[in-house]
Design a protein around this motif. Structure first.
Motif, short mmCIF file in Angstrom:
data_model
loop_
_atom_site.label_atom_id
_atom_site.label_comp_id
_atom_site.label_asym_id
_atom_site.label_seq_id
_atom_site.Cartn_x
_atom_site.Cartn_y
_atom_site.Cartn_z
N PHE A 171 0.58 -1.67 -0.21
CA PHE A 171 -0.35 0.48 0.27
C PHE A 171 1.35 1.25 -0.15
CE2 PHE A 171 -1.99 3.24 2.97
CZ PHE A 171 -2.92 3.23 1.74
N LEU A 172 1.31 1.50 0.56
CA LEU A 172 2.92 2.68 1.03
C LEU A 172 3.30 3.05 -0.44
CD1 LEU A 172 4.45 2.11 4.63
CD2 LEU A 172 2.06 4.08 3.91
N SER A 173 4.11 1.57 -1.09
CA SER A 173 4.72 1.87 -2.02
C SER A 173 3.91 2.43 -3.36
CB SER A 173 4.39 0.04 -2.58
OG SER A 173 6.20 0.54 -3.55
N ALA A 174 2.48 1.66 -3.28
CA ALA A 174 1.33 1.94 -4.48
C ALA A 174 1.20 4.27 -3.85
CB ALA A 174 0.59 1.75 -3.96
N LEU A 175 1.82 4.48 -2.53
CA LEU A 175 1.25 5.93 -2.80
C LEU A 175 1.90 6.37 -3.79
CD1 LEU A 175 0.51 5.94 1.42
CD2 LEU A 175 -1.03 6.06 -0.35
N ARG A 176 3.34 6.52 -3.83
CA ARG A 176 4.43 6.89 -4.72
C ARG A 176 4.36 8.42 -4.45
NH1 ARG A 176 0.70 5.90 -8.97
NH2 ARG A 176 0.59 7.63 -9.51
N ARG A 177 5.20 8.13 -2.56
CA ARG A 177 4.87 9.73 -2.34
C ARG A 177 6.71 9.25 -1.55
NH1 ARG A 177 0.29 11.92 2.37
NH2 ARG A 177 2.59 12.81 3.37
N THR A 178 8.15 10.73 -0.94
CA THR A 178 8.75 10.67 -0.75
C THR A 178 9.16 10.81 0.78
OG1 THR A 178 8.94 13.17 -1.72
CG2 THR A 178 9.72 10.77 -3.60
#
Length: 244
Positions: A171-178
């Protein structure tokens, strides 16, 4: 003074279990309990079934289900051919089910706990990680926390469950946040390291082997339906997961 455990200063956090849910606040909190609470919630949401999380399956749960005119999930071993339990298989085969009280000592308990914090609580599994991330990306200013529910050893202590680490990391990977905390970054790395092998590894991890050993291999197969659900179950009014 801000707690050193709060992952303050990062827009995306990650932690484990009820204590982690208390320690790492978020505007949006994703509860991840792959085997099987949040997988069961997404299966229910796919079918238009509202899910009421509840901590314990006891006489108070019976009264709670009656209050909401809902079916009460029984224990896996008690479900029989027509009953509904925490097993996603039983939810998928259920007929004329609209509302379900779903007790769980891990994911359900954490969801209820978070309902009092004012956070928006969503149920995330491997099945809906992409849909959930897309929903959260529409709220770019929100601080996001993923809580891996984990399991319990016989003495009641937390057993970190790798399937929940993978679900949260996916899930966190799919957020694509830095702006990930180191903890959130570690969860992402754990998911990305195994993403191409997930159906197999989900059956081979301790949680998958445990369910298969007691006859619930099909539940593991459903949990491994990576990105097959578009449902984003949101806890509304602190009581009910309803798909957006």
């Amino acid at each position: 003074m801000t707690s050193p455990y709060a992952q303050h200063g990062f827009g995306v956090g990650f932690d484990w279990g009820p204590a982690g849910a208390d320690a790492v606040p978020g505007d949006i909190v994703a509860v991840v309990d792959v085997l099987s609470f949040t997988t069961a919630v997404t299966v229910a949401a796919d079918l238009g079934i509202d899910v009421y999380p509840y901590r314990w399956r006891d006489e108070t749960a019976v009264a709670y289900a009656a209050q909401h005119d809902a079916a009460l999930a029984v224990g896996r071993s008690q479900a029989g051919p027509d009953g509904v339990s925490l097993s996603p298989v039983t939810i998928r085969r259920a007929q004329n089910l609209e509302r379900l009280v779903l007790p769980s000592p891990n994911g359900s308990t954490i969801s209820q706990q978070l309902s009092a914090t004012g956070a928006t609580v969503i149920a995330v599994s491997l099945r809906n990680r992409l849909a959930a991330a897309e929903w959260v990306r529409q709220r770019p200013e929100a601080r996001v926390t993923a809580i891996a529910a984990g399991e319990r050893w016989r003495d009641g202590s937390l057993r970190p469950a790798v399937e929940d680490l993978w679900g949260a990391g996916g899930f966190l990977s799919a957020l694509r946040r830095t702006d990930l905390s180191p903890e959130a970054g570690a969860a992402v790395a754990a998911y990305e390291a195994v993403a191409s092998q997930l159906p197999t590894l989900l059956h081979e991890c301790a949680g998958g082997r445990e369910l298969a050993a007691i006859g619930y291999d099909e539940d593991v197969r459903i949990a491994a339906e990576l990105d097959q659900s578009r449902a984003v179950p949101v806890l509304q009014d602190g009581t009910m997961f309803r798909s957006t």
